[in-house]
Design a protein around this motif. Sequence first.
Motif, PDB file in Angstrom:
ATOM      1  N   GLN A 232     -51.712  68.623-118.725  1.00 60.42           N
ATOM      2  CA  GLN A 232     -53.056  68.671-119.321  1.00 60.42           C
ATOM      3  C   GLN A 232     -54.136  69.144-118.340  1.00 60.42           C
ATOM      4  N   ALA A 233     -53.760  69.502-117.126  1.00 75.37           N
ATOM      5  CA  ALA A 233     -54.703  70.050-116.126  1.00 75.37           C
ATOM      6  C   ALA A 233     -55.863  69.099-115.810  1.00 75.37           C
ATOM      7  N   VAL A 234     -55.592  67.789-115.901  1.00 76.14           N
ATOM      8  CA  VAL A 234     -56.616  66.798-115.520  1.00 76.14           C
ATOM      9  C   VAL A 234     -56.133  66.111-114.254  1.00 76.14           C
ATOM     10  N   SER A 235     -56.969  66.098-113.200  1.00 74.37           N
ATOM     11  CA  SER A 235     -56.530  65.413-111.978  1.00 74.37           C
ATOM     12  C   SER A 235     -57.267  64.095-111.808  1.00 74.37           C
ATOM     13  N   VAL A 236     -56.459  63.047-111.602  1.00 71.97           N
ATOM     14  CA  VAL A 236     -56.978  61.686-111.400  1.00 71.97           C
ATOM     15  C   VAL A 236     -56.352  61.156-110.107  1.00 71.97           C
ATOM     16  N   LEU A 237     -56.707  59.940-109.709  1.00 72.28           N
ATOM     17  CA  LEU A 237     -56.204  59.421-108.435  1.00 72.28           C
ATOM     18  C   LEU A 237     -55.258  58.238-108.678  1.00 72.28           C
ATOM     19  N   PRO A 238     -54.032  58.298-108.129  1.00 74.07           N
ATOM     20  CA  PRO A 238     -53.115  57.161-108.311  1.00 74.07           C
ATOM     21  C   PRO A 238     -53.708  55.895-107.707  1.00 74.07           C
ATOM     22  N   GLY A 239     -53.673  54.810-108.480  1.00 75.22           N
ATOM     23  CA  GLY A 239     -54.255  53.553-108.022  1.00 75.22           C
ATOM     24  C   GLY A 239     -53.565  53.002-106.786  1.00 75.22           C
ATOM     25  N   SER A 240     -52.258  53.249-106.669  1.00 78.11           N
ATOM     26  CA  SER A 240     -51.540  52.678-105.517  1.00 78.11           C
ATOM     27  C   SER A 240     -52.026  53.299-104.208  1.00 78.11           C
ATOM     28  N   TYR A 241     -52.646  54.490-104.263  1.00 78.44           N
ATOM     29  CA  TYR A 241     -53.179  55.100-103.037  1.00 78.44           C
ATOM     30  C   TYR A 241     -54.440  54.367-102.554  1.00 78.44           C
ATOM     31  N   LEU A 242     -55.057  53.613-103.450  1.00 75.84           N
ATOM     32  CA  LEU A 242     -56.307  52.925-103.101  1.00 75.84           C
ATOM     33  C   LEU A 242     -56.076  51.477-102.697  1.00 75.84           C
TER      34      LEU A 242
END
Length: 406
Positions: free
Chosen positions: A357-367
Amino acid sequence: MCANDNVQFRVNPNLDRLQSYPFQRLRTLLDGAVCRAGLAPIALYIGEPKHPTPDFIKRVLVEHLDGFANYPLTLGTEALRIAIAEWLERRYALGPVDPQNEVIPVNGSREALFAFAQAVIDPTRPDPVVVSPNPFYQIYEGAALLAQSTPQFLNSVPSGYAFYFGELTAATWQRTQLVYVCSPGNPTGHVMSLAEWQELFALSDRYGFIIAADECYSEIYFDETHPSLGALEAARHFGRTGFPNLVVFSSLSKRSNVPGMRSGFVAGDAKILKKFLLYRTYHGCAMSLPIQAASVAAWKDESHVAENRRLYREKFEAALALLKPSVDVEMPAAGFYLWLPTPMSDTEFTRRLYQEQAVSVLPGSYLAREAHGINPGRDRVRIALVASTEECAEAARRIRDFLSDL
Ligand SMILES: Cc1ncc(COP(=O)(O)O)c(C=O)c1O
């Protein structure tokens, strides 16, 4: 062979303890991933405000460009400290705040949050601990590591996101010198309650640690009649005259859409600020005079901030109307993040959402970090609703389609 190959290279070993930044890990995760053809990419992984900077702020900045001819003072101009003190008094009904001793301008809250640990941690005391929320703004951990201390975490989990301070043992609290809190929280949007503050103040009184309260999202709330509670306000509520062991970090970046201007302040306990000012004098981080003048104008105006909130409210309403039927996601108390649960691992969700879907979000585990048996960011993604309402709604539509195609 290079002439200096045999010369030893030694730097601060704590630099090697720094973790790679979440955006770097995201780049690696998405490396080689190709978006479905024909879809314009929508980037919602970074919390950078995208609303235009108000014209009056730009105008004042330009009118004061002559100020580049002078070295600014680390303490800032009296005009800026007064504007900040008066803003604090108005915003939190605090009574008088002393602009001379209880406020210092900083170049955005990030540098101050980092520098603060370097100034206040005493590495000669045994095994210093810095407590951080989990998930958390990554600067807290880096600041702790470079200040020769060990980060310990308080998990912030979906059952209300409030801290359970009993997660840390008395032995850990005894070693604790500094506690970072973030309210409104990034990424959860949780606003600490008076009850949480009461507990934290009691622990600070008992164990003698300093509280660094990160409030850079304080002005992004959704109910105009209920602004988010501030740390100084909580201290005043409990009669803590002089804000003992408490320093707040605030910023114009999100409030006034000037993330590039690098303007914020610290306020609170005058004894701590005096030491921090001394540190900063050597660190060399005075704010330039044109930026100070523009900041005075920004802190004095609330209408652009109310308009800012209206736009965020509009985005949340549009996105949640599209997402809520298919996913268990809540309107946060404040801030501009959706903290979305994922039906697969957060990293797989992120990569597939980007590809399909060409939407970039941030994985929660990285935070977040593994603490007390869990990584509280696992199986969640952080979605920053910073793009235009139309783009945020389009992203929500695509996330909905992605979920329903699973
Ligand atoms: C929780 C939190 N604190 C502090 C900052 C730093 O903001 P600034 O340095 O622009 O004030 C950010 C920026 O995204 C943030 O998310």
